[in-house]
Design a protein around this motif. Sequence first.
Motif, PDB file in Angstrom:
ATOM      1  N   SER A 120      -2.498   1.991 -84.715  1.00 42.19           N
ATOM      2  CA  SER A 120      -0.974   1.884 -84.789  1.00 42.19           C
ATOM      3  C   SER A 120      -0.351   1.110 -86.430  1.00 42.19           C
ATOM      4  N   TRP A 121      -1.095   1.531 -87.273  1.00 40.51           N
ATOM      5  CA  TRP A 121      -0.441   1.857 -88.723  1.00 40.51           C
ATOM      6  C   TRP A 121       0.059   3.322 -88.989  1.00 40.51           C
ATOM      7  N   PRO A 122       0.890   3.688 -90.003  1.00 35.17           N
ATOM      8  CA  PRO A 122       1.772   2.565 -90.034  1.00 35.17           C
ATOM      9  C   PRO A 122       2.402   1.838 -89.597  1.00 35.17           C
ATOM     10  N   ALA A 123       2.854   0.237 -89.216  1.00 36.36           N
ATOM     11  CA  ALA A 123       3.577   0.230 -88.414  1.00 36.36           C
ATOM     12  C   ALA A 123       4.657   0.009 -87.283  1.00 36.36           C
ATOM     13  N   ASP A 124       4.680   0.309 -86.647  1.00 33.17           N
ATOM     14  CA  ASP A 124       5.991   0.491 -85.903  1.00 33.17           C
ATOM     15  C   ASP A 124       7.368  -0.424 -85.743  1.00 33.17           C
ATOM     16  N   GLN A 125       8.909  -0.077 -86.014  1.00 33.75           N
ATOM     17  CA  GLN A 125       9.628  -0.972 -86.437  1.00 33.75           C
ATOM     18  C   GLN A 125      10.033  -1.143 -84.938  1.00 33.75           C
ATOM     19  N   VAL A 126       9.310  -2.126 -84.528  1.00 34.05           N
ATOM     20  CA  VAL A 126      10.160  -2.798 -83.566  1.00 34.05           C
ATOM     21  C   VAL A 126      10.685  -3.280 -83.119  1.00 34.05           C
ATOM     22  N   GLY A 127      12.039  -3.441 -81.959  1.00 38.84           N
ATOM     23  CA  GLY A 127      13.097  -4.114 -81.628  1.00 38.84           C
ATOM     24  C   GLY A 127      12.739  -5.825 -82.732  1.00 38.84           C
ATOM     25  N   MET A 140       4.930  -6.797 -85.166  1.00 42.13           N
ATOM     26  CA  MET A 140       3.779  -5.642 -85.327  1.00 42.13           C
ATOM     27  C   MET A 140       2.452  -5.800 -86.358  1.00 42.13           C
ATOM     28  N   VAL A 141       1.526  -6.055 -86.428  1.00 44.27           N
ATOM     29  CA  VAL A 141       0.067  -6.466 -87.499  1.00 44.27           C
ATOM     30  C   VAL A 141      -0.488  -4.734 -86.767  1.00 44.27           C
ATOM     31  N   SER A 142      -0.541  -3.603 -87.456  1.00 40.20           N
ATOM     32  CA  SER A 142      -1.269  -2.430 -87.670  1.00 40.20           C
ATOM     33  C   SER A 142      -3.315  -2.617 -87.511  1.00 40.20           C
ATOM     34  N   ASP A 143      -3.846  -1.672 -87.548  1.00 41.18           N
ATOM     35  CA  ASP A 143      -4.973  -2.026 -87.008  1.00 41.18           C
ATOM     36  C   ASP A 143      -6.075  -2.730 -88.412  1.00 41.18           C
ATOM     37  N   ARG A 144      -5.238  -1.526 -89.516  1.00 44.70           N
ATOM     38  CA  ARG A 144      -5.368  -1.418 -91.046  1.00 44.70           C
ATOM     39  C   ARG A 144      -5.836  -2.445 -91.381  1.00 44.70           C
ATOM     40  N   VAL A 145      -4.619  -3.320 -90.750  1.00 41.08           N
ATOM     41  CA  VAL A 145      -4.511  -5.249 -91.554  1.00 41.08           C
ATOM     42  C   VAL A 145      -6.122  -5.871 -91.693  1.00 41.08           C
TER      43      VAL A 145
END
Length: 487
Positions: A179-186, A191-196
């Motif tokens: 999920s990285w880079p985090a999607d620009q959700v609505g 979203m907090v990506s899997d890299r965090v």
Amino acid sequence: MSHIAEQRPAVAGGLSGNRILTVLILILAVLLIGTEGCGRGGKTGDETVPAAVQTAAGIHQVANRPKLVQRLFIFGIDGATWRFMDPLIKAGKLPTIARLAGNGVRANLQTLEPTVSPAIWTTIATGVLPQTHGILGFDGVPGVSMTTLPNSKMRRVKAYWNILGDFDRTSATVGWWASWPADQVGEGSCMVSDRVPYTRMEAAIKRDSLGPEDVYPVGLLDRVRAQVERPEMIDPAAVERFLHFDAEEMDQYLLKAEYRMGSFLPEFKYVYQSDRSTLKISREILADGPFDVAAAYFTGVDTVSHLYWHFTYPNEFPRQRIDPQEIERYGRVIPRYYELMDEYLASLLEVLGPDTTVVILSDHGFGGTGNLPWSGGHGRITPGAPIAPAGVLILSGPGIRDDGHFLSQAHVLDVAPTILHLMGIPAAADMPGRVLTQAMAPGSPAELPRIASHERIGTPWNPGAIPVDPAGDAERVERLKRLGYIQ
């Protein structure tokens, strides 16, 4: 997977000019919603969803379908298996999971082969097979030399959180694979990506700071950063609970932050702190809710199952000499990690509230390999492991039948259509899975007619160029090589 093919609806043909105009008007209405940051809250259960639907009869609007459930929470446990969960439930060690399973439905969740987590978790999120969504495994861009690990820019289709935004539903997603880079959700989503959970663990991935691509919206960055724990911050009480060190061993373990690939003691420190960070981030984010669909992914069961299996089931390793003292010391790591997941689930449900519908699932199960050091495994990617062992699935709460029913058929492809159904959104004809209607409470509405494809309505999915992060990926790549996932 024959049941999947049998359930695939037919896709309708072309559109007339008037029908195209109708679709464009509806898409414009969705686009005008906006994209503000996380924390605006979800929609109430009696609101309806406008959408364009393509069926054999043509295009029409969805007729006032509300959400079937008020709130949905997805609790992802990588590698969880009923082989561990059932005895622990019987022993009273997993009270939260036992309550949800007993008052809901459960299933063996059939998975894909090869059992590579990025591909399967992306299938769970999109409802399509890896050859369609584009993330085939751990080895970067198909047909291109390795430059980076799988990430969201490689995904060729929308995930459920993108679709929710098209229908004015909110989401909060923490730590989902690729999920990285985090999607620009609505609007109202985040979203907090899997890299965090790993980014401050310098020794693991050679990256010591978070950046704007790690979270969305970017305004969450400081709050999220404050919740990430370094490996040397591990609580001595947690170490004692799992590893049973004496005082001198404890001091050495707490002081050393180095990461030694495939060594089960350093691996434990990193994965425990990763999941601890995910819990803290999730609690921080979910307090901003309510969200229509929230999700949190935890990786630790998979890691400890790979590395500690022989301590739990030494009889499965007749060709290996396993020190009896190590069996005594480390034989409880895996079951106690399941207990930890039960505690984390209870902690998150405290934030979410009692009227939350819960989905607990894993991407695959586990079994012994007969080999060391990776003594537990799954599928052909781990020599000696069972081929594509089924994962777990539990659905429980409002909108779900409450009799402990066992679903005879459930597949990772069924998850996304079922999530959309519970949100009052039609699944698509290009999603080969089923809506798990047998899990629904008596009197629940029937499945909506399927649209042709969610790629044809709402905000288009345009991920852009694939990012390259060789410094951040170097150690992860080495770890996957030692696991045998990549060459």
